[in-house]
Scaffold this motif. Structure first.
Motif, PDB file in Angstrom:
ATOM      1  N   GLY A  13       0.820  -1.193   0.000  1.00  0.00           N
ATOM      2  CA  GLY A  13       0.000   0.000   0.000  1.00  0.00           C
ATOM      3  C   GLY A  13       0.861   1.253   0.000  1.00  0.00           C
ATOM      4  O   GLY A  13       2.091   1.184   0.056  1.00  0.00           O
ATOM      5  N   PRO A  14       0.228   2.432  -0.031  1.00  0.00           N
ATOM      6  CA  PRO A  14       0.967   3.692  -0.039  1.00  0.00           C
ATOM      7  C   PRO A  14       1.759   3.901   1.252  1.00  0.00           C
ATOM      8  O   PRO A  14       1.463   3.312   2.292  1.00  0.00           O
ATOM      9  N   VAL A  15       2.762   4.756   1.178  1.00  0.00           N
ATOM     10  CA  VAL A  15       3.580   5.078   2.344  1.00  0.00           C
ATOM     11  C   VAL A  15       2.855   6.099   3.215  1.00  0.00           C
ATOM     12  O   VAL A  15       2.357   7.116   2.720  1.00  0.00           O
ATOM     13  N   ARG A  16       2.784   5.833   4.508  1.00  0.00           N
ATOM     14  CA  ARG A  16       2.184   6.738   5.500  1.00  0.00           C
ATOM     15  C   ARG A  16       3.295   7.191   6.456  1.00  0.00           C
ATOM     16  O   ARG A  16       4.404   6.646   6.438  1.00  0.00           O
ATOM     17  N   SER A  17       2.989   8.139   7.339  1.00  0.00           N
ATOM     18  CA  SER A  17       4.024   8.620   8.254  1.00  0.00           C
ATOM     19  C   SER A  17       3.420   9.129   9.557  1.00  0.00           C
ATOM     20  O   SER A  17       2.223   9.438   9.634  1.00  0.00           O
ATOM     21  N   PHE A  18       4.246   9.209  10.576  1.00  0.00           N
ATOM     22  CA  PHE A  18       3.913   9.801  11.873  1.00  0.00           C
ATOM     23  C   PHE A  18       5.234  10.103  12.572  1.00  0.00           C
ATOM     24  O   PHE A  18       6.292   9.632  12.170  1.00  0.00           O
ATOM     25  N   SER A  19       5.159  10.876  13.644  1.00  0.00           N
ATOM     26  CA  SER A  19       6.342  11.143  14.467  1.00  0.00           C
ATOM     27  C   SER A  19       6.060  10.727  15.901  1.00  0.00           C
ATOM     28  O   SER A  19       4.955  10.959  16.418  1.00  0.00           O
ATOM     29  N   THR A  20       7.028  10.112  16.546  1.00  0.00           N
ATOM     30  CA  THR A  20       6.890   9.760  17.957  1.00  0.00           C
ATOM     31  C   THR A  20       6.972  11.016  18.818  1.00  0.00           C
ATOM     32  O   THR A  20       7.494  12.055  18.393  1.00  0.00           O
TER      33      THR A  20
ATOM     34  N   THR B 288       7.834  22.696  20.929  1.00  0.00           N
ATOM     35  CA  THR B 288       6.524  23.282  20.652  1.00  0.00           C
ATOM     36  C   THR B 288       5.706  22.300  19.832  1.00  0.00           C
ATOM     37  O   THR B 288       6.196  21.748  18.841  1.00  0.00           O
ATOM     38  N   VAL B 289       4.457  22.074  20.234  1.00  0.00           N
ATOM     39  CA  VAL B 289       3.592  21.115  19.558  1.00  0.00           C
ATOM     40  C   VAL B 289       2.293  21.800  19.157  1.00  0.00           C
ATOM     41  O   VAL B 289       1.672  22.490  19.963  1.00  0.00           O
ATOM     42  N   SER B 290       1.900  21.597  17.913  1.00  0.00           N
ATOM     43  CA  SER B 290       0.614  22.081  17.421  1.00  0.00           C
ATOM     44  C   SER B 290      -0.252  20.871  17.116  1.00  0.00           C
ATOM     45  O   SER B 290       0.158  19.987  16.358  1.00  0.00           O
ATOM     46  N   PHE B 291      -1.439  20.817  17.724  1.00  0.00           N
ATOM     47  CA  PHE B 291      -2.313  19.676  17.482  1.00  0.00           C
ATOM     48  C   PHE B 291      -3.753  20.156  17.332  1.00  0.00           C
ATOM     49  O   PHE B 291      -4.071  21.302  17.633  1.00  0.00           O
ATOM     50  N   VAL B 292      -4.637  19.280  16.888  1.00  0.00           N
ATOM     51  CA  VAL B 292      -6.027  19.629  16.631  1.00  0.00           C
ATOM     52  C   VAL B 292      -6.935  18.726  17.461  1.00  0.00           C
ATOM     53  O   VAL B 292      -6.640  17.545  17.664  1.00  0.00           O
ATOM     54  N   VAL B 293      -8.025  19.301  17.969  1.00  0.00           N
ATOM     55  CA  VAL B 293      -9.026  18.564  18.737  1.00  0.00           C
ATOM     56  C   VAL B 293     -10.370  18.728  18.035  1.00  0.00           C
ATOM     57  O   VAL B 293     -10.773  19.844  17.695  1.00  0.00           O
TER      58      VAL B 293
ATOM     59  N   ALA C  55       0.758  18.042  14.704  1.00  0.00           N
ATOM     60  CA  ALA C  55       1.577  16.913  15.155  1.00  0.00           C
ATOM     61  C   ALA C  55       0.719  15.685  15.405  1.00  0.00           C
ATOM     62  O   ALA C  55       1.176  14.552  15.219  1.00  0.00           O
ATOM     63  N   PHE C  56      -0.514  15.904  15.835  1.00  0.00           N
ATOM     64  CA  PHE C  56      -1.440  14.792  16.023  1.00  0.00           C
ATOM     65  C   PHE C  56      -2.871  15.303  16.057  1.00  0.00           C
ATOM     66  O   PHE C  56      -3.128  16.509  16.148  1.00  0.00           O
ATOM     67  N   PHE C  57      -3.812  14.360  16.001  1.00  0.00           N
ATOM     68  CA  PHE C  57      -5.250  14.601  15.890  1.00  0.00           C
ATOM     69  C   PHE C  57      -5.924  13.941  17.087  1.00  0.00           C
ATOM     70  O   PHE C  57      -5.707  12.755  17.338  1.00  0.00           O
ATOM     71  N   VAL C  58      -6.703  14.716  17.839  1.00  0.00           N
ATOM     72  CA  VAL C  58      -7.404  14.181  19.006  1.00  0.00           C
ATOM     73  C   VAL C  58      -8.903  14.216  18.726  1.00  0.00           C
ATOM     74  O   VAL C  58      -9.475  15.287  18.519  1.00  0.00           O
ATOM     75  N   ALA C  59      -9.539  13.054  18.711  1.00  0.00           N
ATOM     76  CA  ALA C  59     -10.990  12.957  18.532  1.00  0.00           C
ATOM     77  C   ALA C  59     -11.619  12.746  19.900  1.00  0.00           C
ATOM     78  O   ALA C  59     -11.327  11.753  20.568  1.00  0.00           O
ATOM     79  N   THR C  60     -12.464  13.680  20.314  1.00  0.00           N
ATOM     80  CA  THR C  60     -13.012  13.633  21.678  1.00  0.00           C
ATOM     81  C   THR C  60     -14.417  13.051  21.738  1.00  0.00           C
ATOM     82  O   THR C  60     -15.138  13.263  22.713  1.00  0.00           O
ATOM     83  N   GLY C  61     -14.824  12.306  20.728  1.00  0.00           N
ATOM     84  CA  GLY C  61     -16.098  11.618  20.793  1.00  0.00           C
ATOM     85  C   GLY C  61     -17.084  12.069  19.734  1.00  0.00           C
ATOM     86  O   GLY C  61     -16.867  13.043  19.008  1.00  0.00           O
ATOM     87  N   ASP C  62     -18.200  11.320  19.638  1.00  0.00           N
ATOM     88  CA  ASP C  62     -19.187  11.522  18.579  1.00  0.00           C
ATOM     89  C   ASP C  62     -18.502  11.465  17.216  1.00  0.00           C
ATOM     90  O   ASP C  62     -18.768  12.262  16.320  1.00  0.00           O
ATOM     91  N   ASN C  63     -17.622  10.490  17.091  1.00  0.00           N
ATOM     92  CA  ASN C  63     -16.900  10.289  15.838  1.00  0.00           C
ATOM     93  C   ASN C  63     -17.820   9.741  14.755  1.00  0.00           C
ATOM     94  O   ASN C  63     -17.586   9.963  13.573  1.00  0.00           O
ATOM     95  N   VAL C  64     -18.847   9.006  15.154  1.00  0.00           N
ATOM     96  CA  VAL C  64     -19.954   8.601  14.291  1.00  0.00           C
ATOM     97  C   VAL C  64     -21.226   8.769  15.109  1.00  0.00           C
ATOM     98  O   VAL C  64     -21.176   8.963  16.332  1.00  0.00           O
TER      99      VAL C  64
END
Length: 270
Positions: free
Chosen positions: A127-134, A143-148, A186-195
């Motif tokens: 499959g395609p190449v994906r990525s993430f950072s520890t 400094t970290v920028s993330f989304v909720v 840097a990362f994605f935080v889902a706080t519920g009601d995802n469906v």
């Protein structure tokens, strides 16, 4: 007479040795819902995918596909010295999902990964190449920028008619996901009601197949795939993606608390 017999035996052996190898079974499997990296720490990650026959919704759902898969993980784009997960089986009982935890990673490091999958271990594709950072770890500071986010209501989004953009654009999924990707969090935080199991109210999702379908139609959206291809995730559930609005563990109605918990652990990288 003996010489002729020997020659016939040799000829027969040569013909048998030239028999064509059987063609590998055509691969009709795909990773139509992409991959998700979840619960990233300074030294580990959970990698998650689902094998499918299509990369779109067909007759209201995304059909799954039985097969095998493994994750390959590396720090260089050429996958030199890659780590490999064990071979994982995608079965109907597990909704054709494959998931594994990869440990022993280095803090504050960008990793690339991909899924190798197919009908059997001897017949696979990449499959395609994906990525993430520890994460940087307790000894690091950065400094970290993330989304909720919360409240990803598929039925409302597609049921109320186009709100912005063209109908073709709407087929790509929520425009907010494209905006998020452009911020390179840097990362994605889902706080519920995802469906929303209870939207529409009739018929609302109650059975295991109905609950699973809600996640399938959500994660097959192209904008989800593009975002999760380079953004690791952390997941919570609330009420709509557990049982119904304002629910708890009481009440004699479906889905039961046990089924709600099972689907959460199955569909998300916990």
């Amino acid at each position: 007479m003996m010489t002729r017999t020997v020659q016939l035996i040799v000829l027969s052996t040569l013909v048998a040795g030239c028999a064509a190898e059987p063609e590998p079974e055509p691969i009709t499997i795909t990773n139509g819902q992409g991959e998700i990296a979840g619960e990233v720490t300074a030294d580990s990650v959970i990698l998650h995918s689902r094998l499918t026959t299509e990369a779109v919704v067909v007759d209201g759902d995304v059909p799954g596909a039985q097969g095998v898969a493994r994750f390959e993980l590396a720090t260089s784009d050429d996958f030199a010295n890659a780590m490999e997960s064990p071979w994982l089986e995608a079965t109907a009982e597990g909704d054709f999902i494959v998931q594994t935890r990869m440990a022993g990673l280095t803090a504050g490091t960008r990793y690339v990964y991909r899924l190798r999958y197919g009908p059997g271990q001897d017949n696979t594709r990449l499959g395609p190449v994906r990525s993430f950072s520890t994460l940087p770890g307790a000894d690091g500071a950065t400094t970290v920028s993330f989304v909720v986010v919360t409240g990803m209501n598929y039925a409302r989004f597609y049921g109320d008619g186009p709100r912005t953009g063209s109908p073709e654009d709407k087929l790509l999924g929520y425009p907010a996901l494209e905006t998020i990707l452009g911020k390179h969090p840097a990362f994605f935080v889902a706080t519920g009601d995802n469906v929303y199991y209870d939207t529409p109210r009739e018929p609302r999702a109650k059975t295991i197949s109905e609950l699973r379908q809600k996640w399938h139609e959500q994660f097959v959206q192209p904008r989800y795939g593009e975002l999760f291809a380079e953004t690791p995730t952390y997941w919570m559930i609330d009420d709509h993606d557990y049982r119904i609005d304002d629910c708890d563990n009481s009440g004699d109605y479906e889905p039961s608390p046990e089924l709600g918990q099972r689907i959460m652990l199955e569909q998300l990288p916990y």
